[in-house]
Scaffold this active site. Structure first.
Site, PDB file in Angstrom:
ATOM      1  N   ARG A   1      43.882 103.823  44.845  1.00 47.61           N
ATOM      2  CA  ARG A   1      44.254 102.714  45.726  1.00 47.61           C
ATOM      3  C   ARG A   1      45.678 102.255  45.469  1.00 47.61           C
ATOM      4  NH1 ARG A   1      40.037  98.432  44.972  1.00 47.61           N
ATOM      5  NH2 ARG A   1      38.858  99.673  46.473  1.00 47.61           N
ATOM      6  N   TYR A   2      46.131 102.421  44.243  1.00 46.52           N
ATOM      7  CA  TYR A   2      47.477 101.981  43.866  1.00 46.52           C
ATOM      8  C   TYR A   2      48.336 103.212  43.580  1.00 46.52           C
ATOM      9  CZ  TYR A   2      45.148  97.493  42.820  1.00 46.52           C
ATOM     10  OH  TYR A   2      44.429  96.328  42.874  1.00 46.52           O
TER      11      TYR A   2
ATOM     12  N   ARG B   1      48.106 104.330  39.494  1.00 49.42           N
ATOM     13  CA  ARG B   1      46.886 104.349  38.688  1.00 49.42           C
ATOM     14  C   ARG B   1      45.654 104.631  39.537  1.00 49.42           C
ATOM     15  NH1 ARG B   1      48.756  99.493  39.854  1.00 49.42           N
ATOM     16  NH2 ARG B   1      47.488  97.616  39.929  1.00 49.42           N
TER      17      ARG B   1
ATOM     18  N   CYS C   1      23.974 102.707  33.972  1.00 54.93           N
ATOM     19  CA  CYS C   1      24.409 101.577  33.162  1.00 54.93           C
ATOM     20  C   CYS C   1      23.273 101.242  32.215  1.00 54.93           C
ATOM     21  CB  CYS C   1      24.693 100.359  34.025  1.00 54.93           C
ATOM     22  SG  CYS C   1      25.934 100.686  35.284  1.00 54.93           S
TER      23      CYS C   1
ATOM     24  N   CYS D   1      23.198  95.139  36.803  1.00 58.28           N
ATOM     25  CA  CYS D   1      23.524  93.756  37.157  1.00 58.28           C
ATOM     26  C   CYS D   1      23.142  93.516  38.612  1.00 58.28           C
ATOM     27  CB  CYS D   1      25.006  93.506  36.974  1.00 58.28           C
ATOM     28  SG  CYS D   1      25.617  94.113  35.399  1.00 58.28           S
TER      29      CYS D   1
ATOM     30  N   CYS E   1      26.090  93.626  41.137  1.00 62.09           N
ATOM     31  CA  CYS E   1      26.999  94.785  41.002  1.00 62.09           C
ATOM     32  C   CYS E   1      27.732  95.144  42.306  1.00 62.09           C
ATOM     33  CB  CYS E   1      26.220  96.006  40.532  1.00 62.09           C
ATOM     34  SG  CYS E   1      27.275  97.448  40.358  1.00 62.09           S
TER      35      CYS E   1
ATOM     36  N   ARG F   1      28.996  98.049  42.799  1.00 67.80           N
ATOM     37  CA  ARG F   1      28.708  99.449  43.139  1.00 67.80           C
ATOM     38  C   ARG F   1      27.205  99.666  43.272  1.00 67.80           C
ATOM     39  NH1 ARG F   1      33.484 101.244  39.552  1.00 67.80           N
ATOM     40  NH2 ARG F   1      35.198 100.757  40.970  1.00 67.80           N
TER      41      ARG F   1
ATOM     42  N   ASP G   1      32.210  90.064  45.163  1.00 70.43           N
ATOM     43  CA  ASP G   1      32.424  90.879  46.359  1.00 70.43           C
ATOM     44  C   ASP G   1      31.251  90.726  47.327  1.00 70.43           C
ATOM     45  OD1 ASP G   1      34.888  92.006  45.554  1.00 70.43           O
ATOM     46  OD2 ASP G   1      33.844  93.458  44.291  1.00 70.43           O
TER      47      ASP G   1
ATOM     48  N   ASP H   1      39.129  90.797  45.405  1.00 74.06           N
ATOM     49  CA  ASP H   1      39.350  92.249  45.544  1.00 74.06           C
ATOM     50  C   ASP H   1      39.231  92.609  47.028  1.00 74.06           C
ATOM     51  OD1 ASP H   1      39.974  94.795  44.760  1.00 74.06           O
ATOM     52  OD2 ASP H   1      38.298  95.018  43.376  1.00 74.06           O
TER      53      ASP H   1
ATOM     54  N   LYS I   1      43.629  94.321  44.491  1.00 66.91           N
ATOM     55  CA  LYS I   1      43.215  93.034  43.939  1.00 66.91           C
ATOM     56  C   LYS I   1      44.296  91.996  44.230  1.00 66.91           C
ATOM     57  CE  LYS I   1      40.590  95.141  40.192  1.00 66.91           C
ATOM     58  NZ  LYS I   1      40.812  96.572  40.480  1.00 66.91           N
TER      59      LYS I   1
HETATM   60  C1  PLP Z   1      40.766  97.487  39.627  1.00 63.70           C
HETATM   61  C2  PLP Z   1      41.263  98.798  39.950  1.00 63.70           C
HETATM   62  C3  PLP Z   1      42.311  99.369  39.223  1.00 63.70           C
HETATM   63  C4  PLP Z   1      42.978  98.668  38.069  1.00 63.70           C
HETATM   64  O1  PLP Z   1      43.615  97.492  38.496  1.00 63.70           O
HETATM   65  P1  PLP Z   1      44.460  96.584  37.490  1.00 63.70           P
HETATM   66  O2  PLP Z   1      44.798  95.391  38.311  1.00 63.70           O
HETATM   67  O3  PLP Z   1      45.664  97.388  37.090  1.00 63.70           O
HETATM   68  O4  PLP Z   1      43.610  96.271  36.310  1.00 63.70           O
HETATM   69  C5  PLP Z   1      42.754 100.607  39.617  1.00 63.70           C
HETATM   70  N1  PLP Z   1      42.192 101.265  40.660  1.00 63.70           N
HETATM   71  C6  PLP Z   1      41.207 100.725  41.377  1.00 63.70           C
HETATM   72  C7  PLP Z   1      40.654 101.485  42.519  1.00 63.70           C
HETATM   73  C8  PLP Z   1      40.689  99.480  41.045  1.00 63.70           C
HETATM   74  O5  PLP Z   1      39.679  98.965  41.753  1.00 63.70           O
HETATM   75  S1  SF4 Z   2      28.451  95.529  37.248  1.00 53.91           S
HETATM   76 FE1  SF4 Z   2      27.474  97.392  38.100  1.00 53.91          FE
HETATM   77  S2  SF4 Z   2      28.611  99.066  37.203  1.00 53.91           S
HETATM   78 FE2  SF4 Z   2      29.052  97.261  35.939  1.00 53.91          FE
HETATM   79  S3  SF4 Z   2      27.528  97.316  34.299  1.00 53.91           S
HETATM   80 FE3  SF4 Z   2      26.694  96.030  35.924  1.00 53.91          FE
HETATM   81  S4  SF4 Z   2      25.455  97.448  37.141  1.00 53.91           S
HETATM   82 FE4  SF4 Z   2      26.814  98.711  35.905  1.00 53.91          FE
END
Ligand code: PLP
Ligand code: SF4
Length: 362
Positions: A98-99, A102, A111, A115, A118, A120, A279, A316, A321
């Site tokens: 996305r960035y 990174r 996991c 959670c 979550c 995801r 989210d 996010d 973010k």
């Molecule tokens: C959160 C995230 C990161 C890391 O973001 P930082 O703000 O640098 O901690 C990198 N890639 C994705 C897709 C993310 O969701």
């Molecule tokens: S937030 Fe989602 S991915 Fe993170 S530990 Fe909890 S269940 Fe696992």
């Protein structure tokens, strides 16, 4: 070794049905039916360690609310599966780019505990192709051929569910790429299964520096002696620790709880990094808070407590973010700026460069 200290024991003895849950908390017949219904739609599993932190009687216990399925997960109508559009930003299965500099690499769909809030939820707890060794290798190939990537965030699910050997294979392969400067892990195990942070794991990780670990504590009741020891072991391996909390209605959306969490984290030498607006995921609506709640919390923390204790409040989005706080800069022109301090006092400071000094500089 069948003891509470052993993480494999924690994993194999996870609570996944109502009768074993009843060893830890009182569950009414009605609630049992609701847990069964919600638990069929969204996967659940709780480590004996995390369950032992639950209040036996209080249905609003913050540990219970994060771990036990609720009927409210089924009433939600307005959330999405993937509001962050991670799937569209995945050049290879499991890699999110996305960035520019990174990526996030998802290496596990499992996991220790699932959670209820979550982000995801769409794939955790299910065997998925995106975290197969083949998919991970494709992701690493992409990183190798994309020289702008200098930071790799290893995430999931929870990456620390993988064996030390598998984790080491990933680290070794990434470390062989010259342009990868830092490697980060996102893991909730220090909170939900601190037994995972063994000396062997820490010794292995220490070979692949510079490494950073971000963990996920949401409530002061999670800051136990076991968690503190896990943090201590990671720090002993030279790994700086950060924390990412999710702002959750009825769990940590009041100032007293949040302050106690943030101060407790600093005592464990874990630096609060991000506080996320929850989210808009299907099945999590009962945890959502208005944007003002997060903004108010930050207003009542910044200046009132140690700067290191104050996380950035993050919304996010598919665009990345976005850190939010209320304006401190009220006005800015070529000559002066009007600023507000944490108590609301307003002052004007000069901020332009005087023509006189410009001339002298030349
Ligand atoms: C959160 C995230 C990161 C890391 O973001 P930082 O703000 O640098 O901690 C990198 N890639 C994705 C897709 C993310 O969701
Ligand atoms: S937030 Fe989602 S991915 Fe993170 S530990 Fe909890 S269940 Fe696992």
């Amino acid at each position: 070794m069948e003891t509470l200290d052993n993480w494999q024991w924690q994993m194999t003895n996870r609570i996944t049905n109502i009768s074993s849950l009843r060893d830890y908390v009182n569950i009414s017949e009605q609630e049992a039916g609701e847990i069964a219904a919600a638990g069929t739609k969204f996967h659940w599993a709780i480590t004996p360690y995390y369950a032992s932190l639950m209040d036996k009687k209080d249905t609003h216990c913050p540990i219970r609310m994060q771990a036990i399925p609720s009927i409210l997960e089924l009433r939600n109508q307005s959330g999405l599966q993937d509001p962050l559009q991670e799937e569209q930003q995945s050049p290879t299965p499991g890699l999110i780019h996305r960035y520019p500099d990174r990526v996030a690499l998802t290496v596990s769909s499992e996991c220790a505990m699932y959670c209820r809030h979550c982000t995801r939820k769409r794939f955790v707890g299910q065997p998925v192709q995106r975290t197969s060794w083949q998919a991970i290798q494709l992701g690493i190939d992409y990183i190798r051929s994309t020289e702008s990537i200098r930071d790799v965030l290893i995430t999931g699910g929870d990456p620390f569910i993988l064996s030390n050997d598998r984790l080491e294979r990933i680290l070794k392969t990434l470390r062989a790429i010259d342009h990868v400067e830092i490697i980060r892990f996102g893991t909730r195990t220090p909170c939900t299964m601190p037994q995972r942070i063994t000396n062997q794991l820490c010794d292995m990780l220490a070979k692949y520096h510079p490494l950073w670990v971000n963990t996920h504590f949401n409530h002061p009741r999670e800051l136990t002696e076991e968690a503190a020891q896990a943090a201590h072991r990671l720090l002993g391996a030279g790994i700086p620790l950060g924390n990412q909390s999710v702002l959750l209605r009825g769990i940590n959306d009041d100032l007293e709880t949040m302050k106690s969490l943030l101060h407790g984290l600093l005592k464990m030498r874990i630096r609060p990094y991000y506080l996320y607006q929850c989210d808009r995921i299907i099945g999590t609506e009962h945890f959502w808070t208005p944007l003002n709640t997060g903004l108010d919390l930050i207003d009542h923390l910044q200046g009132y407590t140690t700067g290191l204790a104050v996380p950035q409040f993050i919304v996010d989005s598919p665009l990345g973010k976005i850190p939010l706080s209320r304006a401190k800069l009220l006005e800015l022109n070529d000559n002066h700026a009007v600023l507000r301090n944490y108590e609301g006092q307003v002052m004007t400071i000069p901020c332009g460069i005087e023509p006189e000094s410009t001339r002298l500089a030349i």
